[in-house]
Design a protein around this motif. Structure first.
Motif, PDB file in Angstrom:
ATOM      1  N   THR A  88       0.811  -1.220   0.000  1.00  0.00           N
ATOM      2  CA  THR A  88       0.000   0.000   0.000  1.00  0.00           C
ATOM      3  C   THR A  88       0.842   1.265   0.000  1.00  0.00           C
ATOM      4  N   HIS A  89       2.168   1.157   0.103  1.00  0.00           N
ATOM      5  CA  HIS A  89       3.008   2.342   0.250  1.00  0.00           C
ATOM      6  C   HIS A  89       3.846   2.621  -0.992  1.00  0.00           C
ATOM      7  N   HIS A  90       3.554   1.952  -2.111  1.00  0.00           N
ATOM      8  CA  HIS A  90       4.265   2.127  -3.376  1.00  0.00           C
ATOM      9  C   HIS A  90       5.764   1.903  -3.214  1.00  0.00           C
ATOM     10  N   ARG A  91       6.100   0.712  -2.807  1.00  0.00           N
ATOM     11  CA  ARG A  91       7.490   0.278  -2.692  1.00  0.00           C
ATOM     12  C   ARG A  91       7.566  -1.175  -3.127  1.00  0.00           C
ATOM     13  N   GLY A  92       8.693  -1.554  -3.715  1.00  0.00           N
ATOM     14  CA  GLY A  92       8.866  -2.939  -4.096  1.00  0.00           C
ATOM     15  C   GLY A  92       9.356  -3.084  -5.529  1.00  0.00           C
ATOM     16  N   TYR A  93       9.187  -4.293  -6.081  1.00  0.00           N
ATOM     17  CA  TYR A  93       9.713  -4.633  -7.396  1.00  0.00           C
ATOM     18  C   TYR A  93       8.784  -4.143  -8.500  1.00  0.00           C
ATOM     19  N   VAL A  94       9.394  -3.497  -9.495  1.00  0.00           N
ATOM     20  CA  VAL A  94       8.673  -2.985 -10.661  1.00  0.00           C
ATOM     21  C   VAL A  94       9.120  -3.792 -11.883  1.00  0.00           C
ATOM     22  N   PHE A 116      11.932   6.750   2.126  1.00  0.00           N
ATOM     23  CA  PHE A 116      12.179   7.109   3.520  1.00  0.00           C
ATOM     24  C   PHE A 116      11.442   6.135   4.430  1.00  0.00           C
ATOM     25  N   GLU A 117      12.171   5.470   5.307  1.00  0.00           N
ATOM     26  CA  GLU A 117      11.619   4.375   6.115  1.00  0.00           C
ATOM     27  C   GLU A 117      10.848   4.920   7.311  1.00  0.00           C
ATOM     28  N   LEU A 132       3.847   6.759   2.235  1.00  0.00           N
ATOM     29  CA  LEU A 132       4.632   6.733   3.465  1.00  0.00           C
ATOM     30  C   LEU A 132       4.464   5.393   4.177  1.00  0.00           C
ATOM     31  N   GLY A 133       5.584   4.836   4.652  1.00  0.00           N
ATOM     32  CA  GLY A 133       5.502   3.573   5.376  1.00  0.00           C
ATOM     33  C   GLY A 133       6.831   2.840   5.374  1.00  0.00           C
ATOM     34  N   PRO A 134       6.809   1.565   5.722  1.00  0.00           N
ATOM     35  CA  PRO A 134       8.039   0.759   5.750  1.00  0.00           C
ATOM     36  C   PRO A 134       8.401   0.248   4.360  1.00  0.00           C
ATOM     37  N   LEU A 177      14.288  23.668   4.136  1.00  0.00           N
ATOM     38  CA  LEU A 177      14.531  22.448   4.912  1.00  0.00           C
ATOM     39  C   LEU A 177      13.505  22.220   6.008  1.00  0.00           C
ATOM     40  N   GLN A 178      12.808  23.267   6.453  1.00  0.00           N
ATOM     41  CA  GLN A 178      11.778  23.069   7.465  1.00  0.00           C
ATOM     42  C   GLN A 178      10.654  22.164   6.950  1.00  0.00           C
ATOM     43  N   HIS A 179      10.585  21.993   5.637  1.00  0.00           N
ATOM     44  CA  HIS A 179       9.554  21.151   5.029  1.00  0.00           C
ATOM     45  C   HIS A 179      10.079  19.757   4.694  1.00  0.00           C
ATOM     46  N   VAL A 180      11.247  19.389   5.234  1.00  0.00           N
ATOM     47  CA  VAL A 180      11.829  18.073   4.955  1.00  0.00           C
ATOM     48  C   VAL A 180      12.043  17.351   6.283  1.00  0.00           C
ATOM     49  N   ASN A 181      11.044  16.572   6.701  1.00  0.00           N
ATOM     50  CA  ASN A 181      11.108  15.826   7.956  1.00  0.00           C
ATOM     51  C   ASN A 181      10.818  14.344   7.759  1.00  0.00           C
ATOM     52  N   LYS A 182       9.717  14.039   7.074  1.00  0.00           N
ATOM     53  CA  LYS A 182       9.367  12.652   6.734  1.00  0.00           C
ATOM     54  C   LYS A 182       8.974  12.618   5.255  1.00  0.00           C
ATOM     55  N   PRO A 183       9.892  12.953   4.381  1.00  0.00           N
ATOM     56  CA  PRO A 183       9.523  13.099   2.970  1.00  0.00           C
ATOM     57  C   PRO A 183       9.397  11.748   2.259  1.00  0.00           C
ATOM     58  N   PRO A 184       8.512  11.651   1.276  1.00  0.00           N
ATOM     59  CA  PRO A 184       8.452  10.434   0.449  1.00  0.00           C
ATOM     60  C   PRO A 184       9.563  10.430  -0.598  1.00  0.00           C
ATOM     61  N   SER A 185      10.804  10.603  -0.138  1.00  0.00           N
ATOM     62  CA  SER A 185      11.967  10.644  -1.031  1.00  0.00           C
ATOM     63  C   SER A 185      12.329   9.223  -1.428  1.00  0.00           C
ATOM     64  N   GLN A 186      12.234   8.941  -2.704  1.00  0.00           N
ATOM     65  CA  GLN A 186      12.344   7.574  -3.206  1.00  0.00           C
ATOM     66  C   GLN A 186      13.717   7.318  -3.817  1.00  0.00           C
TER      67      GLN A 186
END
Length: 354
Positions: A88-94, A116-117, A132-134, A177-186
């Motif tokens: 559900t977090h859009h991570r994995g094999y493509v 981002f874990e 966002l997620g593991p 940078l105040q807007h970079v705390n838990k970013p969906p940086s892939q």
């Protein structure tokens, strides 16, 4: 939209600048300002540069490449155990053909995507915030540690660059940078398989990146950048550099001073790998031309948007499994979703073909 002056600047470039960011990471205030000035010139005039002095150890880079080769050498069935559509977090094999900015032209590559874990009990994950997620780490001994170590190192450099870009715009480093705390940086581990029938056409189709900027670790030539005249300019492969390009979010924040430049990967016969880290801001960040830039330019050239919703909407429209979920009504596009490729230089060329 960006100004004709910006388009004129882009039309002039025929090569990609090289910037040593070591002083940005370790220098005094004056040295950091000088690097920030270089970042600003590259962001305004090209939208791309090659980065030296990033401090990401060669062993870290080689560890990432080695683990990617191990992962992609597995059987299709084993790789599909971590298929991105299972989560559900859009991570994995493509798998090949899964991803396509243009559904009629699927990108024939495979990838393993992580970001981002965050643990399952993080408030954002419990709230169901998309992207966002593991991470669904492969069941492959020795894979996680070197890949996570590279992510952490590249993310640290990305934070320094974000501060440098803010300084280049005449802002305090922390303003962005105040807007970079838990970013969906892939981080994407991308594999282009050997293809003896390949012709020099689409490897990854022409596009701009959705996030703030991208840090790319390539392992071979093939990346090309479009200048303002519509010419494709080669990015020379240099072993110890990372390639950095401006994305949609930074173009909007800068009110068009910085340009998200269209780029593509040539389709070639050789097997190769590529490792982009898409540096994003936090999901709930409202991204709009900054007041200081609006005052400087006389007006806002962009409508505001929510960073995460834009990224999620672009992702839904690009991946087959998400398009299928959308068609079934299992998910919906965020309000105000834009078509893929509607921002940055690529969007301008769609509106006014060269």
């Amino acid at each position: 939209m960006s100004t004709p002056t910006a388009d004129k600047r882009l039309a002039d470039f025929q090569e990609i600048p090289v910037i040593d960011i070591h002083p940005l990471l370790h220098g005094d205030d004056q040295a950091r300002r000088e690097v920030a000035d270089e970042l600003g010139r590259a962001a305004r005039e090209v939208g791309f540069f090659q980065m030296m002095g990033h401090g990401i150890d060669g062993a870290l880079r080689e560890g990432l490449i080695h683990q990617a080769k191990r992962f992609f050498a597995q059987s299709e069935a084993t790789k599909m155990e971590r298929y991105i559509g299972r989560y559900t977090h859009h991570r994995g094999y493509v798998p090949p053909g899964e991803e396509s900015p243009d559904p009629a032209k699927p990108d024939m590559k495979e990838a393993f995507d992580l970001a981002f874990e965050l643990p399952d009990d993080d408030p954002e994950v419990l709230a169901g915030t998309p992207l966002l997620g593991p991470n669904p780490w492969p069941d492959l001994d020795g894979f996680k540690e070197p890949v996570a170590a590279y992510y952490d190192a590249a993310y640290h450099v990305g934070r320094a660059l974000m501060g440098g870009f803010a300084m280049a715009l005449g802002l305090a480093p922390q303003q962005l940078l105040q807007h970079v705390n838990k970013p969906p940086s892939q981080l994407r581990l991308i594999h282009y398989p050997y293809n003896p029938n390949a012709e020099d056409a689409q490897g990854i189709g022409a596009h701009t990146d959705y996030e703030c900027f991208t840090l790319l670790l390539p392992t071979a030539p093939g990346l090309e950048v479009m200048n303002g005249a519509g010419e494709w300019i080669d990015v020379p492969y240099q072993e110890d550099t990372l390639v950095v390009n401006i994305g949609d979010m930074l173009e909007i924040w800068s009110n068009g001073e910085f340009v998200a430049t269209s780029h593509r990967v040539r389709k070639v016969k050789e097997e190769r790998y590529s490792f982009p880290l898409f540096f994003a801001c936090d999901y709930h960040t409202d991204v709009a031309p900054l007041p200081e830039l609006v005052e400087r330019h006389g007006k806002a050239h962009y409508a505001p948007l929510k960073a995460g919703d834009h990224l999620y909407a672009q992702t839904i429209q690009t991946f087959r499994y998400l398009r299928e979920r959308l068609a079934k009504g299992d998910i919906t596009l965020p309000e105000g979703a834009r078509a893929v490729g509607s921002l940055g230089q690529h969007g301008k060329h769609k509106e006014a073909p060269l």
